[in-house]
Design a protein around this motif. Structure first.
Motif, mmCIF file in Angstrom:
data_model
loop_
_atom_site.group_PDB
_atom_site.id
_atom_site.type_symbol
_atom_site.label_atom_id
_atom_site.label_comp_id
_atom_site.label_asym_id
_atom_site.label_seq_id
_atom_site.Cartn_x
_atom_site.Cartn_y
_atom_site.Cartn_z
ATOM 1 N N LEU A 11 0.848 -1.179 0.000
ATOM 2 C CA LEU A 11 0.000 0.000 0.000
ATOM 3 C C LEU A 11 0.890 1.238 0.000
ATOM 4 O O LEU A 11 1.806 1.349 0.826
ATOM 5 C CB LEU A 11 -0.902 -0.013 1.227
ATOM 6 N N GLN A 13 0.842 5.709 -0.869
ATOM 7 C CA GLN A 13 0.051 6.890 -1.180
ATOM 8 C C GLN A 13 0.346 7.381 -2.592
ATOM 9 O O GLN A 13 1.450 7.176 -3.116
ATOM 10 C CB GLN A 13 0.343 8.006 -0.183
ATOM 11 N N ARG A 88 -3.649 6.433 -8.448
ATOM 12 C CA ARG A 88 -4.657 5.473 -8.015
ATOM 13 C C ARG A 88 -4.928 4.444 -9.107
ATOM 14 O O ARG A 88 -5.170 3.261 -8.816
ATOM 15 C CB ARG A 88 -5.943 6.186 -7.643
ATOM 16 N N THR A 91 -3.316 0.955 -9.270
ATOM 17 C CA THR A 91 -3.725 -0.125 -8.379
ATOM 18 C C THR A 91 -4.082 -1.367 -9.190
ATOM 19 O O THR A 91 -4.915 -1.315 -10.096
ATOM 20 C CB THR A 91 -4.927 0.310 -7.528
ATOM 21 N N THR A 123 -1.472 -1.321 -4.195
ATOM 22 C CA THR A 123 -2.637 -0.485 -3.940
ATOM 23 C C THR A 123 -2.163 0.948 -3.705
ATOM 24 O O THR A 123 -1.327 1.189 -2.824
ATOM 25 C CB THR A 123 -3.430 -0.977 -2.729
ATOM 26 N N VAL A 124 -2.695 1.858 -4.484
ATOM 27 C CA VAL A 124 -2.327 3.266 -4.364
ATOM 28 C C VAL A 124 -3.524 4.020 -3.807
ATOM 29 O O VAL A 124 -4.605 4.002 -4.390
ATOM 30 C CB VAL A 124 -1.904 3.848 -5.719
ATOM 31 N N SER A 125 -3.318 4.657 -2.674
ATOM 32 C CA SER A 125 -4.398 5.398 -2.033
ATOM 33 C C SER A 125 -4.229 6.891 -2.299
ATOM 34 O O SER A 125 -3.122 7.388 -2.503
ATOM 35 C CB SER A 125 -4.396 5.143 -0.534
ATOM 36 N N SER A 126 -5.362 7.594 -2.264
ATOM 37 C CA SER A 126 -5.309 9.040 -2.507
ATOM 38 C C SER A 126 -5.044 9.796 -1.223
ATOM 39 O O SER A 126 -5.132 9.236 -0.130
ATOM 40 C CB SER A 126 -6.618 9.503 -3.125
#
Length: 126
Positions: A11, A13, A88, A91, A123-126
């Protein structure tokens, strides 16, 4: 034959970086063109980047060009995918793949590869 094991997913950002690694078994790794492909939920598997058996030729998908670098270390039987400025939409499950090659040809589509790893989730989160 070659067996492939990916690592390095996780994970992160948006805007961050990850380096994926793919360790290959066998003594003939340098005879294989290698690639990274990814599959997001509900989407088809897509080519990300590929590298020739000697490392002298690389191809990168337009969607990641300028943000992704593929490299390999034949002495370590390992191929890498350095990903920067992650978005994002990056992902996906990332797969390492290989194809026995007699030239510097690099497959740029999923159907061009014969051997696959189990995949690693990014997984790329905002």
């Amino acid at each position: 034959q070659v067996q492939l094991v990916e690592s390095g997913g996780g994970l992160v950002q948006a805007g961050g970086s990850l380096r994926l690694s793919c360790a290959a078994s066998g003594r003939t790794f340098s005879s294989y063109a290698m690639g990274w492909l990814r599959q997001a939920p509900g989407k088809e598997r897509e080519f990300v980047a590929g590298i020739s058996r000697g490392g002298g030729r690389t191809y990168t998908a337009d969607s990641v060009k300028g943000r992704v670098t593929i490299s390999r270390d034949n002495a370590k039987n390992t191929v890498y995918l350095q990903m920067n400025s992650l978005k994002r939409e990056d992902t996906a499950v990332y797969y390492c793949a290989g194809r026995l090659a007699t030239t510097d040809w690099v497959p740029v589509a999923s159907r061009g590869y014969d051997y696959w790893g189990q995949g690693t989730q990014v997984t790329v989160s905002s």
